[in-house]
Design a protein around this motif. Structure first.
Motif, PDB file in Angstrom:
ATOM      1  N   ALA A  47     -46.025  48.391  -1.913  1.00 52.64           N
ATOM      2  CA  ALA A  47     -46.515  47.982  -0.597  1.00 52.64           C
ATOM      3  C   ALA A  47     -46.379  49.143   0.374  1.00 52.64           C
ATOM      4  O   ALA A  47     -45.379  49.885   0.349  1.00 52.64           O
ATOM      5  CB  ALA A  47     -45.730  46.774  -0.084  1.00 52.64           C
ATOM      6  N   PHE A  48     -47.375  49.280   1.260  1.00 40.81           N
ATOM      7  CA  PHE A  48     -47.441  50.368   2.238  1.00 40.81           C
ATOM      8  C   PHE A  48     -47.547  49.766   3.639  1.00 40.81           C
ATOM      9  O   PHE A  48     -48.284  48.800   3.850  1.00 40.81           O
ATOM     10  CB  PHE A  48     -48.644  51.264   1.951  1.00 40.81           C
ATOM     11  N   ASP A  49     -46.822  50.368   4.599  1.00 43.80           N
ATOM     12  CA  ASP A  49     -46.698  49.768   5.928  1.00 43.80           C
ATOM     13  C   ASP A  49     -47.803  50.148   6.906  1.00 43.80           C
ATOM     14  O   ASP A  49     -47.830  49.671   8.034  1.00 43.80           O
ATOM     15  CB  ASP A  49     -45.341  50.093   6.548  1.00 43.80           C
ATOM     16  N   GLY A  50     -48.723  51.018   6.513  1.00 47.93           N
ATOM     17  CA  GLY A  50     -49.805  51.400   7.406  1.00 47.93           C
ATOM     18  C   GLY A  50     -49.409  52.405   8.466  1.00 47.93           C
ATOM     19  O   GLY A  50     -50.212  52.705   9.358  1.00 47.93           O
ATOM     20  N   ILE A  51     -48.218  52.946   8.378  1.00 47.10           N
ATOM     21  CA  ILE A  51     -47.740  53.921   9.376  1.00 47.10           C
ATOM     22  C   ILE A  51     -47.458  55.259   8.709  1.00 47.10           C
ATOM     23  O   ILE A  51     -48.125  56.253   8.977  1.00 47.10           O
ATOM     24  CB  ILE A  51     -46.497  53.400  10.111  1.00 47.10           C
ATOM     25  N   ASP A  52     -46.459  55.279   7.834  1.00 47.80           N
ATOM     26  CA  ASP A  52     -46.110  56.557   7.213  1.00 47.80           C
ATOM     27  C   ASP A  52     -45.688  56.428   5.754  1.00 47.80           C
ATOM     28  O   ASP A  52     -45.277  57.407   5.148  1.00 47.80           O
ATOM     29  CB  ASP A  52     -45.008  57.256   8.008  1.00 47.80           C
ATOM     30  N   ASP A  53     -45.808  55.241   5.164  1.00 47.32           N
ATOM     31  CA  ASP A  53     -45.479  55.093   3.748  1.00 47.32           C
ATOM     32  C   ASP A  53     -46.496  55.856   2.899  1.00 47.32           C
ATOM     33  O   ASP A  53     -47.695  55.859   3.196  1.00 47.32           O
ATOM     34  CB  ASP A  53     -45.516  53.623   3.337  1.00 47.32           C
ATOM     35  N   ALA A  54     -46.024  56.466   1.838  1.00 45.85           N
ATOM     36  CA  ALA A  54     -46.923  57.238   0.978  1.00 45.85           C
ATOM     37  C   ALA A  54     -46.250  57.522  -0.357  1.00 45.85           C
ATOM     38  O   ALA A  54     -45.027  57.458  -0.488  1.00 45.85           O
ATOM     39  CB  ALA A  54     -47.309  58.559   1.648  1.00 45.85           C
ATOM     40  N   ILE A  55     -47.082  57.831  -1.343  1.00 51.39           N
ATOM     41  CA  ILE A  55     -46.630  58.371  -2.617  1.00 51.39           C
ATOM     42  C   ILE A  55     -47.406  59.656  -2.844  1.00 51.39           C
ATOM     43  O   ILE A  55     -48.639  59.642  -2.912  1.00 51.39           O
ATOM     44  CB  ILE A  55     -46.860  57.391  -3.775  1.00 51.39           C
ATOM     45  N   THR A  56     -46.701  60.772  -2.938  1.00 52.93           N
ATOM     46  CA  THR A  56     -47.335  62.071  -3.142  1.00 52.93           C
ATOM     47  C   THR A  56     -47.382  62.385  -4.628  1.00 52.93           C
ATOM     48  O   THR A  56     -46.402  62.162  -5.348  1.00 52.93           O
ATOM     49  CB  THR A  56     -46.556  63.173  -2.406  1.00 52.93           C
ATOM     50  N   ILE A  57     -48.527  62.898  -5.070  1.00 54.29           N
ATOM     51  CA  ILE A  57     -48.686  63.261  -6.478  1.00 54.29           C
ATOM     52  C   ILE A  57     -49.114  64.721  -6.572  1.00 54.29           C
ATOM     53  O   ILE A  57     -49.604  65.299  -5.607  1.00 54.29           O
ATOM     54  CB  ILE A  57     -49.707  62.357  -7.190  1.00 54.29           C
ATOM     55  N   GLY A  58     -48.943  65.300  -7.730  1.00 52.88           N
ATOM     56  CA  GLY A  58     -49.330  66.685  -7.948  1.00 52.88           C
ATOM     57  C   GLY A  58     -50.813  66.847  -8.213  1.00 52.88           C
ATOM     58  O   GLY A  58     -51.599  65.899  -8.082  1.00 52.88           O
ATOM     59  N   PRO A  59     -51.243  68.038  -8.635  1.00 54.76           N
ATOM     60  CA  PRO A  59     -52.669  68.353  -8.748  1.00 54.76           C
ATOM     61  C   PRO A  59     -53.324  67.987 -10.077  1.00 54.76           C
ATOM     62  O   PRO A  59     -54.485  68.335 -10.295  1.00 54.76           O
ATOM     63  CB  PRO A  59     -52.693  69.864  -8.547  1.00 54.76           C
ATOM     64  N   ALA A  60     -52.633  67.255 -10.957  1.00 54.43           N
ATOM     65  CA  ALA A  60     -53.184  67.009 -12.293  1.00 54.43           C
ATOM     66  C   ALA A  60     -54.471  66.198 -12.274  1.00 54.43           C
ATOM     67  O   ALA A  60     -55.252  66.240 -13.231  1.00 54.43           O
ATOM     68  CB  ALA A  60     -52.148  66.312 -13.174  1.00 54.43           C
ATOM     69  N   ALA A  61     -54.726  65.438 -11.206  1.00 50.69           N
ATOM     70  CA  ALA A  61     -55.931  64.609 -11.126  1.00 50.69           C
ATOM     71  C   ALA A  61     -57.150  65.388 -10.647  1.00 50.69           C
ATOM     72  O   ALA A  61     -58.235  64.818 -10.505  1.00 50.69           O
ATOM     73  CB  ALA A  61     -55.693  63.415 -10.202  1.00 50.69           C
ATOM     74  N   GLN A  62     -57.000  66.687 -10.407  1.00 48.69           N
ATOM     75  CA  GLN A  62     -58.107  67.511  -9.920  1.00 48.69           C
ATOM     76  C   GLN A  62     -58.927  68.023 -11.094  1.00 48.69           C
ATOM     77  O   GLN A  62     -58.845  69.176 -11.492  1.00 48.69           O
ATOM     78  CB  GLN A  62     -57.563  68.648  -9.054  1.00 48.69           C
ATOM     79  N   VAL A  63     -59.746  67.146 -11.644  1.00 56.06           N
ATOM     80  CA  VAL A  63     -60.546  67.468 -12.822  1.00 56.06           C
ATOM     81  C   VAL A  63     -62.011  67.593 -12.418  1.00 56.06           C
ATOM     82  O   VAL A  63     -62.441  67.031 -11.420  1.00 56.06           O
ATOM     83  CB  VAL A  63     -60.362  66.394 -13.910  1.00 56.06           C
ATOM     84  N   PRO A  64     -62.800  68.325 -13.177  1.00 54.12           N
ATOM     85  CA  PRO A  64     -64.214  68.483 -12.849  1.00 54.12           C
ATOM     86  C   PRO A  64     -64.978  67.165 -12.991  1.00 54.12           C
ATOM     87  O   PRO A  64     -64.551  66.242 -13.691  1.00 54.12           O
ATOM     88  CB  PRO A  64     -64.709  69.509 -13.870  1.00 54.12           C
ATOM     89  N   LEU A  65     -66.133  67.102 -12.352  1.00 54.16           N
ATOM     90  CA  LEU A  65     -67.036  65.973 -12.536  1.00 54.16           C
ATOM     91  C   LEU A  65     -67.672  66.061 -13.922  1.00 54.16           C
ATOM     92  O   LEU A  65     -67.894  67.170 -14.425  1.00 54.16           O
ATOM     93  CB  LEU A  65     -68.130  66.000 -11.466  1.00 54.16           C
ATOM     94  N   PRO A  66     -67.945  64.898 -14.566  1.00 52.75           N
ATOM     95  CA  PRO A  66     -67.739  63.555 -14.040  1.00 52.75           C
ATOM     96  C   PRO A  66     -66.281  63.113 -14.183  1.00 52.75           C
ATOM     97  O   PRO A  66     -65.579  63.530 -15.109  1.00 52.75           O
ATOM     98  CB  PRO A  66     -68.647  62.705 -14.930  1.00 52.75           C
ATOM     99  N   LEU A  67     -65.864  62.270 -13.263  1.00 51.10           N
ATOM    100  CA  LEU A  67     -64.532  61.681 -13.320  1.00 51.10           C
ATOM    101  C   LEU A  67     -64.616  60.247 -12.814  1.00 51.10           C
ATOM    102  O   LEU A  67     -65.564  59.879 -12.115  1.00 51.10           O
ATOM    103  CB  LEU A  67     -63.525  62.502 -12.514  1.00 51.10           C
ATOM    104  N   THR A  68     -63.619  59.464 -13.173  1.00 50.42           N
ATOM    105  CA  THR A  68     -63.554  58.060 -12.761  1.00 50.42           C
ATOM    106  C   THR A  68     -62.184  57.782 -12.166  1.00 50.42           C
ATOM    107  O   THR A  68     -61.166  58.199 -12.733  1.00 50.42           O
ATOM    108  CB  THR A  68     -63.785  57.119 -13.956  1.00 50.42           C
ATOM    109  N   VAL A  69     -62.156  57.079 -11.041  1.00 44.43           N
ATOM    110  CA  VAL A  69     -60.915  56.591 -10.449  1.00 44.43           C
ATOM    111  C   VAL A  69     -60.944  55.070 -10.495  1.00 44.43           C
ATOM    112  O   VAL A  69     -61.929  54.447 -10.085  1.00 44.43           O
ATOM    113  CB  VAL A  69     -60.743  57.071  -8.997  1.00 44.43           C
ATOM    114  N   SER A  70     -59.873  54.471 -10.995  1.00 41.82           N
ATOM    115  CA  SER A  70     -59.754  53.017 -11.105  1.00 41.82           C
ATOM    116  C   SER A  70     -58.434  52.590 -10.469  1.00 41.82           C
ATOM    117  O   SER A  70     -57.394  53.219 -10.710  1.00 41.82           O
ATOM    118  CB  SER A  70     -59.788  52.604 -12.585  1.00 41.82           C
ATOM    119  N   LEU A  71     -58.466  51.527  -9.681  1.00 41.09           N
ATOM    120  CA  LEU A  71     -57.239  51.038  -9.041  1.00 41.09           C
ATOM    121  C   LEU A  71     -57.394  49.584  -8.636  1.00 41.09           C
ATOM    122  O   LEU A  71     -58.496  49.028  -8.630  1.00 41.09           O
ATOM    123  CB  LEU A  71     -56.887  51.904  -7.820  1.00 41.09           C
TER     124      LEU A  71
END
Length: 221
Positions: A47-71
């Motif tokens: 859960a995120f509070d809409g103010i400053d909550d966050a989860i930081t991740i590294g650069p591994a998701a920076q892949v060339p197109l085509p790519l798919t994001v699912s959530l």
């Protein structure tokens, strides 16, 4: 759960923000809290509070197109928010990569090429209003090209409208972020609600695969 290619990053949020893909791109949690997921399992979503909550991740998701994001997301309101990015999208002049968005009941994405002005990004949003606050929904985008995107909401392909005059996407090699934009964006740009089962694939998932993710009776994360 459908047969899927290996994800380059995968966040099932099963008690933590570890990357289950094997790439070691684990998330760093700041403020976000573990809550039940859409199946009622304790400590299986954040859960995120809409103010400053966050989860930081590294650069591994920076892949060339085509790519798919699912959530999966469950918003407490329908305000504009960036709920996932795979690179730094700061509040200064520079933004890179892809940002997944929700706004006024619609879903979409920004594709950035290093500068945050509208003429240096390409945005897409669904034409139809799709969600109300307080309910879980599956959201996926297949990024085939700069203006060739397939947006799925609860497994159904949507009609998109595009804006911006950007010409491509550039990665800057920064950190991605879940639940908000980088920097000191006003709270209205941050997500208030719950997120779960975030995955990025370095390929274009099929409509059948995305439909399977949206209708599975158990977590596929």
């Amino acid at each position: 759960c459908p047969a899927l290619p290996a994800a380059v990053v995968a966040y099932p949020f099963a008690g933590d923000a570890q990357d289950a893909s094997g790439s070691g791109n684990h998330g760093t949690v700041a403020g976000a809290t573990l809550v039940p997921d859409r199946f009622g399992r304790a400590d299986h979503a954040y859960a995120f509070d809409g103010i400053d909550d966050a989860i930081t991740i590294g650069p591994a998701a920076q892949v060339p197109l085509p790519l798919t994001v699912s959530l999966w997301f469950n918003a407490d309101d329908t305000e504009f928010a960036q709920i996932f990015s795979n690179d730094d999208t700061n509040d200064a002049a520079n933004r890179w990569g892809i940002g997944m968005l929700v706004s006024q009941g619609r879903v979409g994405a920004n594709m950035y090429e290093g500068f945050s002005a509208p003429w240096n990004r390409i945005s897409n949003f669904t034409v139809d209003t799709l969600y109300a606050a307080g309910t879980w929904h599956h959201f996926a985008i297949v990024f085939n090209g700069e203006r060739d995107r397939e947006t799925y909401f609860d497994g159904v392909l949507q009609i998109d409208e595009y804006s911006g005059t950007g010409t491509g996407m550039i990665y800057g090699g920064g950190s991605g972020m879940i639940g908000r934009m980088h920097g000191n964006q006003a709270p209205k740009f941050q997500f208030t609600g719950r997120l779960d089962d975030i995955r990025v694939f370095d390929s274009a998932l099929t409509a059948e695969q995305i439909g399977g993710l949206a209708t599975a009776q158990e977590s596929c994360g």
